[in-house]
Design an enzyme around this catalytic site. Sequence first.
Site, PDB file in Angstrom:
ATOM      1  N   CYS A   1      38.152  36.979  41.270  1.00 30.56           N
ATOM      2  CA  CYS A   1      39.026  35.795  41.276  1.00 30.56           C
ATOM      3  C   CYS A   1      39.376  35.316  42.683  1.00 30.56           C
ATOM      4  CB  CYS A   1      40.307  36.107  40.530  1.00 30.56           C
ATOM      5  SG  CYS A   1      40.053  37.139  39.074  1.00 30.56           S
TER       6      CYS A   1
ATOM      7  N   HIS B   1      42.823  29.465  41.297  1.00 26.99           N
ATOM      8  CA  HIS B   1      41.926  30.191  40.411  1.00 26.99           C
ATOM      9  C   HIS B   1      42.399  29.935  38.983  1.00 26.99           C
ATOM     10  CE1 HIS B   1      39.870  33.197  38.205  1.00 26.99           C
ATOM     11  NE2 HIS B   1      40.971  33.872  37.951  1.00 26.99           N
TER      12      HIS B   1
ATOM     13  N   ASN C   1      38.003  30.727  32.148  1.00 25.79           N
ATOM     14  CA  ASN C   1      38.208  31.409  33.423  1.00 25.79           C
ATOM     15  C   ASN C   1      36.828  31.844  33.919  1.00 25.79           C
ATOM     16  OD1 ASN C   1      38.536  33.429  35.370  1.00 25.79           O
ATOM     17  ND2 ASN C   1      40.379  34.262  34.442  1.00 25.79           N
TER      18      ASN C   1
END
Lengths: 363, 81
Positions: free
Chosen positions: A120, A267, A297
């Site tokens: 991330c 993120h 994600n």
Amino acid sequence: MNAAGVMRNVGIRAISCAVPAHPVENEQFVGRFGDGVEKFAKMTGVTRRCVALPDQTASDLSYAAAKRLFDTGKAVPEEIDALIFVSQTPDYVLPATACVLHHRLRLKKECLAFDINLGCSGFVYGLFVAASICSREGIRNVLLCGGDTISKVVSPMDRSAAMLFGDGGFSTLLSHMGVDDNPWHYLYGTDGAGDKSIIIPSGAQRNKAGSREVREFGEGILRSDYDLYMDGTEVFNFTISEVPSSIKRLMGNSGFTSDNTDLLVLHQANLFILKQIAKMTKFPMEKVPVTIDRFGNTSVSSIPLTLCDALASNPDQATRRVVLAGFGVGLSWGIMALNVDPGICLPVVYSNEVYADGALRHV
Amino acid sequence: MSDTLKKGNGMTHEEKIGLLEEMFEADAGTLKSGTALDTLQWDSMAMLSLIALVNERFGKRLSGVQIKSFKTVQDILAVME
């Protein structure tokens, strides 16, 4: 020291992103998770994602993104002096995926190539490493690549994660700049005490005896030792305690304010977290672009993907003042404040291309 | 908003209940100390909202284990100080 400072004489010349041309809608999971699907979408914001095909890897996606840079003349293969690949889902345990991509992209031999294992926070870390080597003698142009196919390392029977992750890859050209009119302000941090908050226990050298047997860890949560585990509460605690304060500290150091900053590119962890960070850093959500709704994600790719999604449609717009914040697995975080010319952001590529030469077994 | 935000210390019982009613999207006056959490929308989103609320107003970090042990509104009120 405080792991914060200013980077000079470097510029991002182009950013390209690719996702699999294979969208998966949440609705496909209703049979498995029932009304949990709707609840999940409300909290995470995810409604659909692009999921890699069985043989498609992160480097395939990164390759498609890099190919676009070369095909559009934004980058020239012979001029690349270093290739960095940031990923937690490489092609092989070894060699480094950067070497695989180096050959596949037909780069010259006088070229560094290495991987960085981060997720991330990886794009913001990659920018730092690429920029750091980009002004060294003999190195002028660095291709910062990366990608993840987290969908492949998540148990499809884990309702907390099965619908969260999308796949993607990116390729970014950084060059040494003679003129220094766009300093990059950076701030980095690590809390290794949280190393087990997001983890795949088995598959590398520790936990060789891990089990592939899928076990139940609460209602609708089934996984093996080879699947991704995420302690949502701990990750959330980490995020709200470290990320907003780090963003505010960097902005305080660099003259960026929520008023004079155009975009806070986070993120894409989940929508609830994005809103929480925006609130705590006093950014209206209009300045916080969201892609998790359509792409999920995407781990290391989420920041470049969100930048391209937000800026590529208006390449002639004035330069944007942007704050990037990557945070998560590690636990690790990186914040960067810089100016971004929307013209460097290319439209997102959709690709199902697979590297046929990559498939092999010992014979 | 945080400039006018009232911090935890000095907050009355009613104000704390008010914050929780807002968080649970419950009507004012409907939440009591003894209200069982399983009669409310006590899901993962509510849990994260509570973590954020307690972090912001009371400067405290709630663990997952702690949160999952909560049974009634009173259990939450006990950490709101």
